[in-house]
Design a protein around this motif. Structure first.
Motif, mmCIF file in Angstrom:
data_model
loop_
_atom_site.group_PDB
_atom_site.id
_atom_site.type_symbol
_atom_site.label_atom_id
_atom_site.label_comp_id
_atom_site.label_asym_id
_atom_site.label_seq_id
_atom_site.Cartn_x
_atom_site.Cartn_y
_atom_site.Cartn_z
ATOM 1 N N VAL A 1 0.827 -1.204 0.000
ATOM 2 C CA VAL A 1 0.000 0.000 0.000
ATOM 3 C C VAL A 1 0.861 1.253 0.000
ATOM 4 O O VAL A 1 2.024 1.231 0.412
ATOM 5 C CB VAL A 1 -0.946 0.030 1.221
ATOM 6 N N SER A 2 0.255 2.335 -0.470
ATOM 7 C CA SER A 2 0.871 3.659 -0.407
ATOM 8 C C SER A 2 0.132 4.466 0.659
ATOM 9 O O SER A 2 -1.015 4.876 0.446
ATOM 10 C CB SER A 2 0.766 4.371 -1.757
ATOM 11 N N PRO A 3 0.738 4.683 1.829
ATOM 12 C CA PRO A 3 0.060 5.404 2.917
ATOM 13 C C PRO A 3 -0.307 6.830 2.517
ATOM 14 O O PRO A 3 0.477 7.522 1.864
ATOM 15 C CB PRO A 3 1.099 5.403 4.041
ATOM 16 N N GLN A 4 -1.500 7.254 2.920
ATOM 17 C CA GLN A 4 -1.961 8.612 2.636
ATOM 18 C C GLN A 4 -2.204 9.407 3.915
ATOM 19 O O GLN A 4 -1.758 10.534 4.047
ATOM 20 C CB GLN A 4 -3.256 8.561 1.810
ATOM 21 N N LEU A 5 -2.914 8.796 4.868
ATOM 22 C CA LEU A 5 -3.282 9.496 6.097
ATOM 23 C C LEU A 5 -3.252 8.549 7.288
ATOM 24 O O LEU A 5 -3.549 7.361 7.156
ATOM 25 C CB LEU A 5 -4.707 10.061 5.993
ATOM 26 N N LEU A 6 -2.929 9.099 8.455
ATOM 27 C CA LEU A 6 -3.136 8.405 9.721
ATOM 28 C C LEU A 6 -4.349 9.054 10.376
ATOM 29 O O LEU A 6 -4.383 10.267 10.561
ATOM 30 C CB LEU A 6 -1.911 8.534 10.627
ATOM 31 N N THR A 7 -5.341 8.240 10.720
ATOM 32 C CA THR A 7 -6.593 8.763 11.266
ATOM 33 C C THR A 7 -6.814 8.231 12.677
ATOM 34 O O THR A 7 -6.704 7.029 12.917
ATOM 35 C CB THR A 7 -7.781 8.340 10.373
ATOM 36 N N TYR A 8 -7.112 9.136 13.609
ATOM 37 C CA TYR A 8 -7.431 8.754 14.986
ATOM 38 C C TYR A 8 -8.929 8.924 15.168
ATOM 39 O O TYR A 8 -9.453 10.032 15.132
ATOM 40 C CB TYR A 8 -6.664 9.642 15.966
ATOM 41 N N TYR A 9 -9.647 7.813 15.340
ATOM 42 C CA TYR A 9 -11.109 7.842 15.357
ATOM 43 C C TYR A 9 -11.637 6.954 16.474
ATOM 44 O O TYR A 9 -11.268 5.784 16.576
ATOM 45 C CB TYR A 9 -11.640 7.362 13.998
ATOM 46 N N HIS A 34 -2.514 -1.341 -3.602
ATOM 47 C CA HIS A 34 -2.089 -1.707 -4.951
ATOM 48 C C HIS A 34 -2.677 -3.044 -5.384
ATOM 49 O O HIS A 34 -2.666 -3.356 -6.581
ATOM 50 C CB HIS A 34 -0.558 -1.732 -5.018
ATOM 51 N N LEU A 35 -3.213 -3.818 -4.439
ATOM 52 C CA LEU A 35 -3.900 -5.061 -4.788
ATOM 53 C C LEU A 35 -5.299 -4.766 -5.314
ATOM 54 O O LEU A 35 -5.714 -5.310 -6.342
ATOM 55 C CB LEU A 35 -3.975 -5.980 -3.561
ATOM 56 N N ARG A 36 -6.030 -3.898 -4.613
ATOM 57 C CA ARG A 36 -7.402 -3.560 -5.001
ATOM 58 C C ARG A 36 -7.472 -2.373 -5.952
ATOM 59 O O ARG A 36 -8.537 -2.063 -6.482
ATOM 60 C CB ARG A 36 -8.236 -3.253 -3.757
ATOM 61 N N ASN A 37 -6.341 -1.685 -6.123
ATOM 62 C CA ASN A 37 -6.276 -0.512 -6.995
ATOM 63 C C ASN A 37 -7.313 0.536 -6.587
ATOM 64 O O ASN A 37 -8.021 1.106 -7.418
ATOM 65 C CB ASN A 37 -6.485 -0.914 -8.461
ATOM 66 N N ASP A 38 -7.373 0.776 -5.277
ATOM 67 C CA ASP A 38 -8.348 1.725 -4.741
ATOM 68 C C ASP A 38 -7.923 2.120 -3.330
ATOM 69 O O ASP A 38 -6.996 1.539 -2.758
ATOM 70 C CB ASP A 38 -9.740 1.090 -4.712
ATOM 71 N N ILE A 39 -8.628 3.089 -2.758
ATOM 72 C CA ILE A 39 -8.346 3.534 -1.398
ATOM 73 C C ILE A 39 -8.951 2.549 -0.403
ATOM 74 O O ILE A 39 -10.100 2.127 -0.554
ATOM 75 C CB ILE A 39 -8.922 4.944 -1.167
ATOM 76 N N ARG A 40 -8.177 2.190 0.605
ATOM 77 C CA ARG A 40 -8.651 1.299 1.653
ATOM 78 C C ARG A 40 -8.234 1.852 3.012
ATOM 79 O O ARG A 40 -7.247 2.559 3.137
ATOM 80 C CB ARG A 40 -8.084 -0.115 1.484
ATOM 81 N N ARG A 41 -9.003 1.492 4.035
ATOM 82 C CA ARG A 41 -8.705 1.917 5.409
ATOM 83 C C ARG A 41 -8.401 0.675 6.241
ATOM 84 O O ARG A 41 -9.167 -0.283 6.240
ATOM 85 C CB ARG A 41 -9.884 2.697 5.986
ATOM 86 N N PHE A 42 -7.270 0.705 6.953
ATOM 87 C CA PHE A 42 -6.829 -0.440 7.749
ATOM 88 C C PHE A 42 -6.728 -0.049 9.224
ATOM 89 O O PHE A 42 -6.112 0.970 9.559
ATOM 90 C CB PHE A 42 -5.452 -0.926 7.277
ATOM 91 N N ALA A 43 -7.329 -0.848 10.096
ATOM 92 C CA ALA A 43 -7.143 -0.653 11.535
ATOM 93 C C ALA A 43 -5.706 -1.042 11.865
ATOM 94 O O ALA A 43 -5.283 -2.166 11.592
ATOM 95 C CB ALA A 43 -8.123 -1.514 12.320
ATOM 96 N N GLN A 65 -6.159 15.213 -2.478
ATOM 97 C CA GLN A 65 -6.984 15.466 -1.300
ATOM 98 C C GLN A 65 -8.468 15.394 -1.645
ATOM 99 O O GLN A 65 -9.285 14.944 -0.832
ATOM 100 C CB GLN A 65 -6.646 16.841 -0.718
ATOM 101 N N ALA A 66 -8.822 15.812 -2.851
ATOM 102 C CA ALA A 66 -10.227 15.771 -3.264
ATOM 103 C C ALA A 66 -10.731 14.334 -3.331
ATOM 104 O O ALA A 66 -11.844 14.030 -2.882
ATOM 105 C CB ALA A 66 -10.390 16.458 -4.619
ATOM 106 N N LYS A 67 -9.907 13.439 -3.885
ATOM 107 C CA LYS A 67 -10.312 12.032 -3.997
ATOM 108 C C LYS A 67 -10.374 11.375 -2.622
ATOM 109 O O LYS A 67 -11.275 10.577 -2.343
ATOM 110 C CB LYS A 67 -9.352 11.271 -4.910
ATOM 111 N N LEU A 68 -9.413 11.715 -1.754
ATOM 112 C CA LEU A 68 -9.432 11.169 -0.400
ATOM 113 C C LEU A 68 -10.691 11.611 0.339
ATOM 114 O O LEU A 68 -11.346 10.808 1.010
ATOM 115 C CB LEU A 68 -8.190 11.625 0.370
ATOM 116 N N LYS A 69 -11.021 12.871 0.208
ATOM 117 C CA LYS A 69 -12.203 13.408 0.881
ATOM 118 C C LYS A 69 -13.469 12.733 0.365
ATOM 119 O O LYS A 69 -14.352 12.362 1.141
ATOM 120 C CB LYS A 69 -12.282 14.921 0.658
#
Length: 253
Positions: A104-112, A123-132, A151-155
């Motif tokens: 994966v290519s890291p984009q953001l660290l999110t605290y939720y 890069h496996l799914r060719n899309d944005i994914r969120r991992f715990a 940033q627009a696509k991430l949002k």
């Protein structure tokens, strides 16, 4: 300090949250920066008529569902995110009970909700994914440069729906809360784009966008009989099925 100087509720929560997060970070790549930050936060908290010690003693933040994160993995992920490098990780899916390897290519660290998540281009799914991050069993840096996502696509992908689940296919949930429960829910923000109004009978009608119903359903069901899913039919059906399973579990033999 200026006499009577104090912080509003949001500022106090922000300062205490930062202090709490820093105090819970294990030693790692940030260790050299944590102590000066903690000292600065302590000075800010004590900049009014009350000492920092008194503020810390009289105010607290309660974490109810925090999960433990490996400091070693967190350090590697944070390094990759900031230095824009790809990582290879072993991720455990709690939904399927299976592990998978991803690059994966890291984009953001999110605290939720007191837990850390990695938002990344998979890069496996060719899309944005969120991992715990607490579900990552192994991680290592690769020599490849990370793919940058706008940033627009991430949002669009990460903020369109409800809660921690990402997606772009947005649906709208319509919920009706009893007049009794409306006293609380009517002043809550479930989503920045929510719509809501009080009906003549005192009940509260709330409309919120979602892309995945799992977290939304959990938050709906915690209100028990004080909420009804009005629409869409798919979400109403999911709530009805889950309530049916609960009824069976609690049926006296």
């Amino acid at each position: 300090a200026l006499p009577g100087l104090w912080f509003n509720a949001s500022e106090v929560h922000a300062l205490l949250s930062m202090q709490h997060m820093l105090s819970n970070l294990d030693a790692g790549m940030l260790s050299g920066h944590i102590k000066p930050l903690q000292a600065r936060l302590k000075a800010l908290l004590g900049s009014a008529d009350h000492s920092a010690e008194e503020v810390e003693k009289r105010l607290r933040i309660v974490q109810a569902t925090k999960r433990t994160v490996s400091s070693k993995y967190f350090e590697t992920i944070a390094t990759a995110t900031l230095s824009r490098r790809q990582i290879r990780l072993q991720h455990y899916s709690r939904q399927t009970g299976e592990e998978s390897e991803r690059t994966v290519s890291p984009q953001l660290l999110t605290y939720y909700r007191d837990n850390w998540y990695l938002d990344a281009w998979c890069h496996l799914r060719n899309d944005i994914r969120r991992f715990a991050i607490d579900a990552i069993r192994h991680v290592e840096l690769t020599g490849d440069k990370a793919k940058d996502v706008s940033q627009a696509k991430l949002k669009e992908s990460l903020e369109s729906g409800y809660g921690i689940f990402s997606g772009s296919k947005v649906k709208w949930a319509k919920l009706r809360f009893t007049p009794e429960r409306a006293r609380w829910v009517a002043v809550e923000q479930w989503h920045p784009q929510q719509k809501g109004h009080i009906d003549p009978d005192g009940s509260y009608l709330l409309e919120i966008p979602y892309t995945d119903d799992r977290e939304l359903l959990m938050d709906i069901l915690k209100h028990g009989a004080d909420v009804e899913v009005i629409a869409p039919d798919s979400l109403r059906g999911r709530a009805r099925d889950e309530i049916g399973k609960m009824a069976v579990r609690y049926t006296l033999s």
